[in-house]
Design a protein around this motif. Structure first.
Motif, PDB file in Angstrom:
ATOM      1  N   ALA A  38       0.975  -1.238   0.007  1.00 14.53           N
ATOM      2  CA  ALA A  38      -0.033   0.147  -0.005  1.00 14.53           C
ATOM      3  C   ALA A  38       0.961   1.385  -0.030  1.00 14.53           C
ATOM      4  O   ALA A  38       1.569   1.360   0.939  1.00 14.53           O
ATOM      5  CB  ALA A  38      -0.842  -0.092   1.241  1.00 14.53           C
ATOM      6  N   HIS A  39       0.995   1.924  -0.930  1.00 12.79           N
ATOM      7  CA  HIS A  39       1.382   3.316  -1.097  1.00 12.79           C
ATOM      8  C   HIS A  39       0.846   4.077  -2.164  1.00 12.79           C
ATOM      9  O   HIS A  39       0.712   3.810  -3.292  1.00 12.79           O
ATOM     10  CB  HIS A  39       3.049   3.049  -1.754  1.00 12.79           C
ATOM     11  N   PRO A  40       0.198   5.320  -1.595  1.00 11.07           N
ATOM     12  CA  PRO A  40      -0.563   5.859  -2.497  1.00 11.07           C
ATOM     13  C   PRO A  40      -0.048   6.880  -3.294  1.00 11.07           C
ATOM     14  O   PRO A  40      -0.523   7.414  -4.350  1.00 11.07           O
ATOM     15  CB  PRO A  40      -1.216   6.909  -1.381  1.00 11.07           C
ATOM     16  N   LYS A  92       6.432   9.058  -5.996  1.00 13.99           N
ATOM     17  CA  LYS A  92       6.845  10.000  -5.421  1.00 13.99           C
ATOM     18  C   LYS A  92       7.876   9.053  -4.513  1.00 13.99           C
ATOM     19  O   LYS A  92       8.677   9.599  -3.672  1.00 13.99           O
ATOM     20  CB  LYS A  92       6.132  10.775  -4.474  1.00 13.99           C
ATOM     21  N   SER A  93       7.739   7.782  -4.356  1.00 11.73           N
ATOM     22  CA  SER A  93       8.414   6.991  -3.323  1.00 11.73           C
ATOM     23  C   SER A  93       9.920   6.977  -3.582  1.00 11.73           C
ATOM     24  O   SER A  93      10.376   6.704  -4.569  1.00 11.73           O
ATOM     25  CB  SER A  93       7.723   5.659  -3.324  1.00 11.73           C
ATOM     26  N   TRP A  94      10.693   6.803  -2.671  1.00 11.52           N
ATOM     27  CA  TRP A  94      12.031   6.632  -2.791  1.00 11.52           C
ATOM     28  C   TRP A  94      12.586   5.572  -2.388  1.00 11.52           C
ATOM     29  O   TRP A  94      13.571   4.873  -2.966  1.00 11.52           O
ATOM     30  CB  TRP A  94      12.817   7.826  -2.227  1.00 11.52           C
ATOM     31  N   VAL A  95      12.038   4.924  -1.351  1.00 13.00           N
ATOM     32  CA  VAL A  95      12.571   3.522  -0.726  1.00 13.00           C
ATOM     33  C   VAL A  95      11.633   2.468  -1.124  1.00 13.00           C
ATOM     34  O   VAL A  95      12.033   1.346  -1.644  1.00 13.00           O
ATOM     35  CB  VAL A  95      12.327   3.617   0.710  1.00 13.00           C
ATOM     36  N   ASN A  96      10.297   2.658  -0.817  1.00 15.88           N
ATOM     37  CA  ASN A  96       9.294   1.349  -1.243  1.00 15.88           C
ATOM     38  C   ASN A  96       9.253   1.088  -2.754  1.00 15.88           C
ATOM     39  O   ASN A  96       9.389  -0.099  -2.890  1.00 15.88           O
ATOM     40  CB  ASN A  96       7.923   1.780  -0.860  1.00 15.88           C
ATOM     41  N   ARG A  97       9.405   2.020  -3.506  1.00 18.93           N
ATOM     42  CA  ARG A  97       9.432   1.537  -4.823  1.00 18.93           C
ATOM     43  C   ARG A  97      10.660   0.535  -5.220  1.00 18.93           C
ATOM     44  O   ARG A  97      10.749  -0.473  -6.064  1.00 18.93           O
ATOM     45  CB  ARG A  97       9.719   2.642  -5.815  1.00 18.93           C
ATOM     46  N   PRO A 135       4.856   2.393   3.838  1.00 22.02           N
ATOM     47  CA  PRO A 135       5.396   3.417   4.453  1.00 22.02           C
ATOM     48  C   PRO A 135       4.475   3.694   5.860  1.00 22.02           C
ATOM     49  O   PRO A 135       3.167   3.341   5.801  1.00 22.02           O
ATOM     50  CB  PRO A 135       5.248   4.568   3.435  1.00 22.02           C
ATOM     51  N   PHE A 136       5.291   4.108   6.837  1.00 22.12           N
ATOM     52  CA  PHE A 136       4.312   4.454   8.070  1.00 22.12           C
ATOM     53  C   PHE A 136       4.039   5.765   7.797  1.00 22.12           C
ATOM     54  O   PHE A 136       4.482   6.726   7.938  1.00 22.12           O
ATOM     55  CB  PHE A 136       5.627   4.282   9.170  1.00 22.12           C
ATOM     56  N   TYR A 137       2.641   5.717   8.024  1.00 22.52           N
ATOM     57  CA  TYR A 137       2.096   7.120   8.173  1.00 22.52           C
ATOM     58  C   TYR A 137       1.002   7.160   9.441  1.00 22.52           C
ATOM     59  O   TYR A 137       0.039   6.432   9.692  1.00 22.52           O
ATOM     60  CB  TYR A 137       0.983   7.143   6.915  1.00 22.52           C
ATOM     61  N   ILE A 141       7.952  -2.384   6.867  1.00 27.09           N
ATOM     62  CA  ILE A 141       7.394  -1.009   6.935  1.00 27.09           C
ATOM     63  C   ILE A 141       8.751  -0.032   6.692  1.00 27.09           C
ATOM     64  O   ILE A 141       9.782  -0.238   7.025  1.00 27.09           O
ATOM     65  CB  ILE A 141       6.725  -0.254   8.146  1.00 27.09           C
ATOM     66  N   THR A 142       8.518   1.177   6.249  1.00 33.66           N
ATOM     67  CA  THR A 142       9.594   2.228   6.188  1.00 33.66           C
ATOM     68  C   THR A 142       9.215   3.536   7.132  1.00 33.66           C
ATOM     69  O   THR A 142       7.967   3.847   6.859  1.00 33.66           O
ATOM     70  CB  THR A 142       9.775   2.760   4.741  1.00 33.66           C
ATOM     71  N   THR A 143       9.923   3.931   7.746  1.00 37.50           N
ATOM     72  CA  THR A 143       9.724   5.217   8.603  1.00 37.50           C
ATOM     73  C   THR A 143      10.669   6.362   8.445  1.00 37.50           C
ATOM     74  O   THR A 143      11.792   6.157   8.146  1.00 37.50           O
ATOM     75  CB  THR A 143       9.715   5.010  10.248  1.00 37.50           C
ATOM     76  N   ALA A 171      14.697   8.172  17.136  1.00 32.70           N
ATOM     77  CA  ALA A 171      13.440   8.837  17.356  1.00 32.70           C
ATOM     78  C   ALA A 171      12.350   7.876  17.956  1.00 32.70           C
ATOM     79  O   ALA A 171      11.532   8.336  18.881  1.00 32.70           O
ATOM     80  CB  ALA A 171      12.921   9.393  16.245  1.00 32.70           C
ATOM     81  N   TYR A 172      12.603   6.683  17.959  1.00 31.46           N
ATOM     82  CA  TYR A 172      11.755   5.432  18.536  1.00 31.46           C
ATOM     83  C   TYR A 172      11.885   4.814  19.548  1.00 31.46           C
ATOM     84  O   TYR A 172      12.470   3.782  19.326  1.00 31.46           O
ATOM     85  CB  TYR A 172      11.078   4.559  17.321  1.00 31.46           C
ATOM     86  N   CYS A 173      12.007   5.754  20.571  1.00 30.86           N
ATOM     87  CA  CYS A 173      12.227   5.035  21.970  1.00 30.86           C
ATOM     88  C   CYS A 173      11.717   5.896  23.051  1.00 30.86           C
ATOM     89  O   CYS A 173      11.304   7.066  22.904  1.00 30.86           O
ATOM     90  CB  CYS A 173      13.648   4.831  22.347  1.00 30.86           C
TER      91      CYS A 173
END
Ligand SMILES: Cc1cc2nc3c(=O)[nH]c(=O)nc-3n(C[C@H](O)[C@H](O)[C@H](O)COP(=O)(O)O)c2cc1C
Lengths: 211, 630
Positions: A12-14, A18-23, A69-71, A109-111, A117-119
């Motif tokens: 799922a990528h809307p 424009k994606s840089w990683v998921n693509r 991607p993490f939205y 996922i990609t964040t 930042a995630y702690c």
């Protein structure tokens, strides 16, 4: 391959353009045998999900991957709509809802935010594992085994091609290992993020125990 | 020539073309080489079907070059031509100048007088417009850097022929009475100065300016109403006649004032490049051009003097080789100077490394004016003809051996530029339906070629700045001229259902690479279109009716999202059934059967709606089951 799993990647990528990683991630696993890449935004641009078809797909696979991607600490909206519609009572859970039992579930996922930042002390205040709890519990409720997530972090900082290439290769290896069952499952269950210990948990064919 | 003789000749030429070109193409040799070989085979040194009169045919067929330049002009917007001014003047000028000097130098070394050397140099500097453009076109290379550079140089050469013709008599060794070209060489008698020689220079200049100005102004303002006048009759052959009239008329006018007809029609082409009737003109002239050029190549092949080659093989082959090497070296050097990429530079230099058709005219002209001796001119003519024959082979060498050495990256970059010039979408019918689809594409940055058949509509759209072309989309040649070979999508949005079916059939048959999106009037029409090969069909009233239905549901008390979903479901279901039924039906013709079937369809449709549709909407987000279960 002796033990071959069929892998379903619900992607799922809307705005893939424009994606840089998921693509790059998705391209690396497209066309692999026994791996079905299912591009939800491409199929259902008006959110009109074909529930029957989706349930058939789920039945036909052993490993279910949510790649997105993490939205806002969650998935893009269409994947949420997908969950609401496809994981029906009587199919995925509840009375007679056993269709997914015994399958494995992976979040890939990609964040934008980096690891730090995630702690607790980071500005996101929670770990990725904590924030993914709704997915984990959904999987468990449906009788699936929840695997440690595959997480690419700090995507805003990923400028160089080589940096992305490393993640792409990791992702491809992960999907292949899940497909071929070349995984040290008990080792895998110890990990926080799947891609933190790939070297230890992916077995090469020589070290594979013969079952 | 008797009538009978004419038909036999025509038969031989056509037969040779029909046999040799497909074979040559199958072998990957390209059509030009096929024609040339056909010429050799039927020529005086082959089967001897054609003899001396081959030369007459050649001069007649040279008109193909004039038509080709008209077509080239049509493809060239004035803005593009302006962008090419540097290559034309700089690159072209230097090519002619440097090549002429080098060749003349060699001539001097070989012991020719300086006059002879200069004449030979200038003549050999010309390349073959016909062969090069045809070959580049066939390979789809015209829009590449090398293609544009080649074109620029050729255009300069075509213009340079005129001053060269004027200069040659001045180089005569012995004074002789001025000789005008034989009358059968009328097409290229560019500098036939005799006619107006009596006029003072200023009047002559005025005449030239007036004619060229007339072509430009007439092209801009007169052609439109005339074409329109003809288009309204929808009489195709009259349009063809008009197109031919235009080209021939300009050729005559130019010839009369002593300018090159090729140049004149080229200018006319450029003037008409923005005209809405451009594609129509293109497709009308194209077959004539193709035939005449083919004829021209055959006659070149037939004119090669193999006797000379047999008598003096070393001399002739040496000349051919020397010619190719000198031209290649000069072109390659100039390519470097103009910062051409290596792969493009090689293509450019290979493409133009031959003598040209102008050389034949110029050599015979020089001979008549006593500039050259028969011995010199004969061996050079043979060498030029052979070098023309060599070009397709060199291009194959370049294709297969040289170009593959260059990385893919370069090729990928080029692809973008081609996109820039050739529109990926063709829309046939730019009325109420086509406009919405087209505007959406254009708003998103896609270039679209628009075809319309209603002159009034074209006028209206043109007034608002839309570039719409006149043309009947059910014509294969017109579709080709509109770029169907390069495009990716074809949108058929014309309001005539029968014609729509015809266009879809034609396009899916002849341009299988094109995705076809078609407008259907109703269900029946949709079936027909699906069967004829349309990839996407849209019933013209379906979506709006569905929207209206959705609004009705809402007014009846349904929540918006539920109504919206119900409509989505309805659409999916309806399209599925449509596809299924389209493939089920046979081609029953009887009207009664049709009507009966129609009502059956509807009943079937309504039934299946009842069963499947409502259920599905209600199942989503339903928690009644949860409430019931403990
Ligand atoms: C609407 C939206 C919400 C986002 N929310 C988050 C977020 O909650 N946490 C985070 O780390 N990154 C967030 N991001 C950044 C994306 O996760 C990041 O751009 C994406 O993973 C990059 O992948 P891509 O290059 O394939 O698009 C958000 C981005 C968008 C557009």
């Amino acid at each position: 391959m002796a033990n071959s799993n069929r892998v379903l990647v619900l992607f799922a990528h809307p705005a893939l353009e424009k994606s840089w990683v998921n693509r790059h991630l998705i391209r690396a696993i497209q066309g692999l045998e026994s791996v079905t890449v299912h591009d939800l935004y491409e199929l259902y641009p008006s959110f009109h999900i074909n529930v029957e078809l989706e349930q058939e797909l789920l039945l036909a696979h052993d490993v279910i991957v949510f790649q997105h991607p993490f939205y806002w600490y969650s998935s893009p909206a269409l994947l949420k709509e997908w969950q609401d519609l496809v994981l029906e009572y009587g199919f995925a859970y509840g009375d007679g809802g056993t269709a997914l039992r015994g399958k494995k579930f992976l979040s890939a996922i990609t964040t934008g935010g980096g690891e730090k930042a995630y702690c607790r002390k980071g500005y996101n205040r929670f770990t990725i594992r904590e924030l993914l709890v709704p997915f984990e519990q959904t999987a468990v409720l449906c009788g699936m085994e929840y695997l440690p997530p595959f997480v690419v972090q700090g995507t805003h900082q990923l400028r160089e091609r080589e940096q992305i290439a490393r993640h792409v290769e990791d992702y491809r290896r992960t999907i292949l290992a899940l497909r071929d069952d070349t995984v040290d499952w008990s080792g895998l269950r110890q990990l926080q993020h799947l891609n933190h210990g790939l070297e230890q948990i992916i077995l090469s064919s020589e070290t594979m125990p013969h079952v | 020539m008797s009538n009978q003789g004419f038909f036999i000749q025509a038969f031989i030429y056509l037969l040779a073309a029909v046999l040799s070109v497909p074979i040559a193409k199958r072998l990957g040799l390209g059509s030009v080489l096929g024609y040339l070989l056909a010429g050799v085979i039927i020529g005086p040194f082959g089967l001897r079907f054609v003899g001396q009169e081959g030369e007459d045919v050649m001069h007649f067929a040279e008109f193909g070059v004039v038509m080709m330049l008209f077509l080239v002009g049509l493809e060239l917007q004035p803005t593009l031509l302006w962008r090419l001014r540097m290559p034309i003047l700089g690159l072209g000028g230097l090519q002619v100048g440097v090549t002429a000097l080098v060749a003349a130098g060699i001539g001097l070394l070989a012991g020719l007088s300086w006059q002879m050397s200069l004449a030979v140099g200038l003549i050999l500097a010309m390349s073959s417009t016909a062969i090069v453009l045809q070959t580049l076109n066939e390979k789809g290379l015209m829009k590449t850097d090398a293609g544009q550079a080649s074109f620029s140089v050729l255009l300069f050469q075509d213009i340079a022929v005129i001053p060269i013709l004027a200069l040659l008599p001045l180089l005569a060794i012995r004074k002789s009475s001025p000789v005008s070209l034989a009358s059968n060489q009328l097409i290229f008698v560019a500098a036939e100065t005799t006619k107006h020689a009596s006029l003072p220079a200023w009047q002559q200049a005025l005449l030239v300016l007036g004619t060229v100005g007339g072509i430009i102004i007439g092209g801009r303002f007169l052609t439109r109403p005339i074409f329109r006048f003809i288009a309204v009759t929808r009489q195709r052959e009259v349009f063809t006649a008009m197109a031919l009239l235009l080209v021939i008329g300009i050729a005559i006018a130019m010839q009369n004032i002593g300018l090159s007809p090729a140049l004149g029609t080229f200018v006319a082409g450029v003037v008409l490049a923005e005209n809405e009737y451009r594609h129509e003109l293109e497709s009308d002239i194209d077959p004539f051009k193709g035939l005449l050029l083919g004829l021209f190549f055959i006659s070149v092949g037939a004119s090669i003097n193999f006797n000379l080659l047999i008598q003096q093989p070393l001399l002739i082959l040496g000349l051919v080789l020397g010619l190719a090497v000198v031209k290649f070296a000069v072109l390659f050097g100039l390519g470097r100077l103009f910062r051409m990429e290596l792969s493009q530079n090689l293509l450019f230099a290979f493409a133009l490394a031959q003598g040209g058709e102008f050389a034949f005219v110029l050599f015979s002209f020089a001979l008549q004016n006593n500039v050259l001796t028969p011995a010199v001119s004969e061996s050079l003519v043979a060498a030029v003809a052979l070098s023309m024959m060599l070009t397709p082979l060199i291009m194959i060498f370049n294709d297969r051996v040289v170009q593959p050495r260059f990385t893919l990256a370069e090729i990928e970059q080029e692809a973008d530029e081609i996109d820039d010039n050739e529109n990926p979408v063709i829309i046939a019918g730019f009325g109420r339906f086509g406009q919405v689809a087209g505007r959406l594409l254009i708003a998103n940055g896609y270039k679209v070629t628009l075809l319309e058949q209603n002159p009034a509509q074209i006028d209206l759209l043109r007034r608002f700045g839309w570039k719409v072309f006149y043309g009947d989309a059910s014509r294969l040649d017109l579709l080709r001229a509109a770029g169907a070979n390069q495009a990716r999508l074809m949108i058929v949005a014309i309001d005539d259902p029968e014609k729509t079916v015809e266009v879809v059939r034609l396009v899916s048959k002849h341009f299988p690479h094109l995705k076809i999106l078609a407008r259907a009037t109703d269900r029946r029409h949709a079936y027909e279109l699906i069967r004829r090969g349309a990839d996407v069909i849209q019933r013209e009233t379906f979506e709006s009716a569905l929207e209206l239905g959705t609004e009705a549901l809402k007014l009846l008390g349904s929540r918006s999202y539920k109504a919206h979903r119900a409509a989505n479901l309805f659409r999916d279901h309806d399209e599925k059934v449509l596809r299924e039924m389209a493939l089920l039906e046979g081609d029953e013709t009887a009207i009664i059967a049709r009507a009966r079937q129609m009502s059956q369809d509807l009943a079937q449709l309504l039934q299946s709606d009842n069963r499947e549709l409502t259920q599905d909407v209600d199942r989503a987000w339903d928690i009644s089951a949860l409430r019931r279960s403990p």
